[in-house]
Design an enzyme around this catalytic site. Structure first.
Site, PDB file in Angstrom:
ATOM      1  N   ALA A 238      38.171  42.814  33.823  1.00  0.00           N
ATOM      2  CA  ALA A 238      38.084  41.947  32.634  1.00  0.00           C
ATOM      3  C   ALA A 238      39.409  41.954  31.869  1.00  0.00           C
ATOM      4  O   ALA A 238      40.249  41.064  32.065  1.00  0.00           O
ATOM      5  CB  ALA A 238      36.918  42.390  31.760  1.00  0.00           C
ATOM      6  N   ARG A 239      39.608  42.976  31.046  1.00  0.00           N
ATOM      7  CA  ARG A 239      40.865  43.102  30.304  1.00  0.00           C
ATOM      8  C   ARG A 239      41.171  44.585  30.108  1.00  0.00           C
ATOM      9  O   ARG A 239      40.272  45.385  29.829  1.00  0.00           O
ATOM     10  CB  ARG A 239      40.758  42.439  28.930  1.00  0.00           C
ATOM     11  CG  ARG A 239      40.824  40.917  28.941  1.00  0.00           C
ATOM     12  CD  ARG A 239      42.202  40.394  29.352  1.00  0.00           C
ATOM     13  NE  ARG A 239      42.318  38.948  29.291  1.00  0.00           N
ATOM     14  CZ  ARG A 239      42.120  38.119  30.319  1.00  0.00           C
ATOM     15  NH1 ARG A 239      41.771  38.599  31.513  1.00  0.00           N
ATOM     16  NH2 ARG A 239      42.288  36.816  30.173  1.00  0.00           N
ATOM     17  N   ASP A 263      41.849  46.162  37.878  1.00  0.00           N
ATOM     18  CA  ASP A 263      42.683  44.972  38.068  1.00  0.00           C
ATOM     19  C   ASP A 263      43.411  44.628  36.764  1.00  0.00           C
ATOM     20  O   ASP A 263      44.229  43.706  36.743  1.00  0.00           O
ATOM     21  CB  ASP A 263      41.790  43.792  38.495  1.00  0.00           C
ATOM     22  CG  ASP A 263      42.577  42.518  38.777  1.00  0.00           C
ATOM     23  OD1 ASP A 263      43.598  42.602  39.491  1.00  0.00           O
ATOM     24  OD2 ASP A 263      42.185  41.439  38.289  1.00  0.00           O
ATOM     25  N   GLU A 268      50.746  44.758  30.752  1.00  0.00           N
ATOM     26  CA  GLU A 268      50.876  43.852  31.900  1.00  0.00           C
ATOM     27  C   GLU A 268      52.043  42.914  31.656  1.00  0.00           C
ATOM     28  O   GLU A 268      52.153  42.392  30.537  1.00  0.00           O
ATOM     29  CB  GLU A 268      49.602  43.022  32.089  1.00  0.00           C
ATOM     30  CG  GLU A 268      48.418  43.864  32.514  1.00  0.00           C
ATOM     31  CD  GLU A 268      47.180  43.009  32.818  1.00  0.00           C
ATOM     32  OE1 GLU A 268      47.299  41.776  32.880  1.00  0.00           O
ATOM     33  OE2 GLU A 268      46.103  43.582  32.982  1.00  0.00           O
ATOM     34  N   HIS A 286      46.206  42.366  38.318  1.00  0.00           N
ATOM     35  CA  HIS A 286      45.556  41.245  37.610  1.00  0.00           C
ATOM     36  C   HIS A 286      45.498  39.978  38.482  1.00  0.00           C
ATOM     37  O   HIS A 286      46.120  38.968  38.164  1.00  0.00           O
ATOM     38  CB  HIS A 286      46.262  40.945  36.279  1.00  0.00           C
ATOM     39  CG  HIS A 286      45.412  40.137  35.338  1.00  0.00           C
ATOM     40  ND1 HIS A 286      45.418  40.292  33.979  1.00  0.00           N
ATOM     41  CD2 HIS A 286      44.520  39.142  35.574  1.00  0.00           C
ATOM     42  CE1 HIS A 286      44.573  39.442  33.418  1.00  0.00           C
ATOM     43  NE2 HIS A 286      44.018  38.725  34.379  1.00  0.00           N
ATOM     44  N   SER A 289      41.331  36.154  39.868  1.00  0.00           N
ATOM     45  CA  SER A 289      41.068  34.743  40.194  1.00  0.00           C
ATOM     46  C   SER A 289      42.050  34.189  41.225  1.00  0.00           C
ATOM     47  O   SER A 289      42.060  32.983  41.473  1.00  0.00           O
ATOM     48  CB  SER A 289      41.133  33.902  38.914  1.00  0.00           C
ATOM     49  OG  SER A 289      42.413  33.994  38.325  1.00  0.00           O
TER      50      SER A 289
HETATM   51  C1  8YV Z   1      44.162  34.690  35.459  1.00  0.00           C
HETATM   52  C2  8YV Z   1      42.346  35.578  33.829  1.00  0.00           C
HETATM   53  O1  8YV Z   1      44.906  35.728  35.930  1.00  0.00           O
HETATM   54  O2  8YV Z   1      41.140  33.581  33.526  1.00  0.00           O
HETATM   55  C3  8YV Z   1      41.486  34.655  33.050  1.00  0.00           C
HETATM   56  O3  8YV Z   1      41.134  34.997  31.909  1.00  0.00           O
HETATM   57  O4  8YV Z   1      42.648  36.632  33.405  1.00  0.00           O
HETATM   58  C4  8YV Z   1      42.788  35.178  35.189  1.00  0.00           C
HETATM   59  O5  8YV Z   1      41.965  34.247  35.742  1.00  0.00           O
HETATM   60  C5  8YV Z   1      44.998  33.976  34.489  1.00  0.00           C
HETATM   61  O6  8YV Z   1      44.515  33.838  33.233  1.00  0.00           O
HETATM   62  C6  8YV Z   1      45.513  32.692  35.060  1.00  0.00           C
HETATM   63  O7  8YV Z   1      46.191  31.943  34.133  1.00  0.00           O
END
Ligand code: 8YV
Length: 319
Positions: A238-239, A263, A268, A286, A289
């Protein structure tokens, strides 16, 4: 309105860039470096909309300096903790995100981290890779079985539910904590806990799927980690802000917790150098996605939001 001009802050997927340049005048940060505060501000009087990633920070200070020409920030992310939403709203700037389309990819990475952490993938890979696999015994590289185990999910939104579906495929006993209890159909057999502490006390595996907010900052602190059963495994896709990293390291070093799959990190890019010596932490940079299909879908979802906005409609993912 004439053809709007948009800024794309990073090199998005080819399909996304093709569609964007077909429909908009595009200024692309082809260097693919994170957009700085000054770049965001300077760009704001040249464009009507922006597609930023979570690497571009719309702080209160940045937002206060934006040019009135900028009308919409169509994020290429589901998380929006990089945006000061009240400040953007106060300036009348529309903000959207990209939910749904990345849930499976992110949940898949959480499964991977859970499996790799439990089955000691970092050590196993190193041993084979370095040619130090010289013997075998019944007690060699014994890990924790995922199949049939109990998993706790913190945050049963879209990604949490996608993770629950995959966990069920491993016959896991799924428990969860969420601000609101899900409907019985959405719960599909998962056990609801009214408090986070109650969930933690039964979670042999714990996977975090809630947003980073002031309330969740440092949520997994020493006290909360101590509530997990001995030998537990923490997964975070998540974060990084959700976890007190020093407390996690302490619990892993002492052997009280078995392993972690991460992740996301407080720092970061870069991560936490103190984690490097721990082979019971499996880490990814990270990339929850980061699949071809999901990157295209995220780019298209951001463009759908822009298209609706510039048509005069309400974007689907308006926050
Ligand atoms: C991506 C993410 O790394 O969607 C999110 O919040 O952390 C990830 O999907 C990123 O934000 C792509 O811009």
């Amino acid at each position: 309105m004439n053809r709007p001009t948009i800024w794309i802050s990073r090199r998005l997927s080819d399909a996304t860039l093709d569609r964007a340049s077909r429909d908009y005048d595009v200024i692309l940060n082809d260097a693919d470096t994170p957009g700085t505060a000054d770049e965001i501000v300077a760009m704001s009087n040249r464009v009507d909309g922006m597609i930023p990633c979570h690497s571009e920070h719309f702080t209160a200070d940045v937002v206060s300096r934006l040019d009135p020409r900028l009308k919409i920030v169509a994020n290429h992310s589901v998380g929006v903790d990089h945006c000061d939403l009240p400040a953007l709203r106060a300036r009348g700037i529309a903000v959207t995100n990209t939910p749904d389309v990345l849930s499976d990819a992110t949940a898949e990475l959480a499964m991977m981290l859970m499996l790799c952490a439990a089955r000691r993938a970092v050590t196993g890979d190193r041993i084979v890779r370095t040619g130090t696999w010289t013997s075998w015994s019944p007690s060699f590289l014994v890990g924790k079985q995922v199949s049939g185990a109990r998993v706790g999910i913190v945050g049963m939104g879209r990604v949490g539910q996608a993770f629950a579906r995959k966990a069920r495929g491993f016959d896991m006993d799924v428990h969860y904590f969420n601000r609101q209890r899900l409907s019985p159909e959405a719960e599909t057999g998962a056990t609801y806990h009214e408090t986070l502490d109650s969930l933690l006390s039964v979670s042999d595996f714990l996977s975090l799927h809630c947003p980073a907010t002031p309330e969740t900052d440092g949520m997994m602190n020493a006290e909360r980690l101590a509530r997990l059963p001995d030998g537990s495994v923490l997964v975070n896709t998540a974060r990084g802000a959700l976890v007190d990293e020093a407390a996690l390291l302490g619990a892993l070093e002492s052997g009280r917790m078995l392993a972690a799959g991460l992740d996301c990190f407080r720092e970061e890019p870069g991560g936490n150098p103190a984690f490097a010596a721990q082979e019971n932490i499996v880490m990814m940079p990270h990339v929850g996605s980061a699949t071809v299909r999901t990157r295209d879908a995220m780019g298209f979802r951001a463009l759908d939001n822009l298209d609706a906005f510039f048509r005069g409609d309400r974007p689907r993912d308006l926050l």
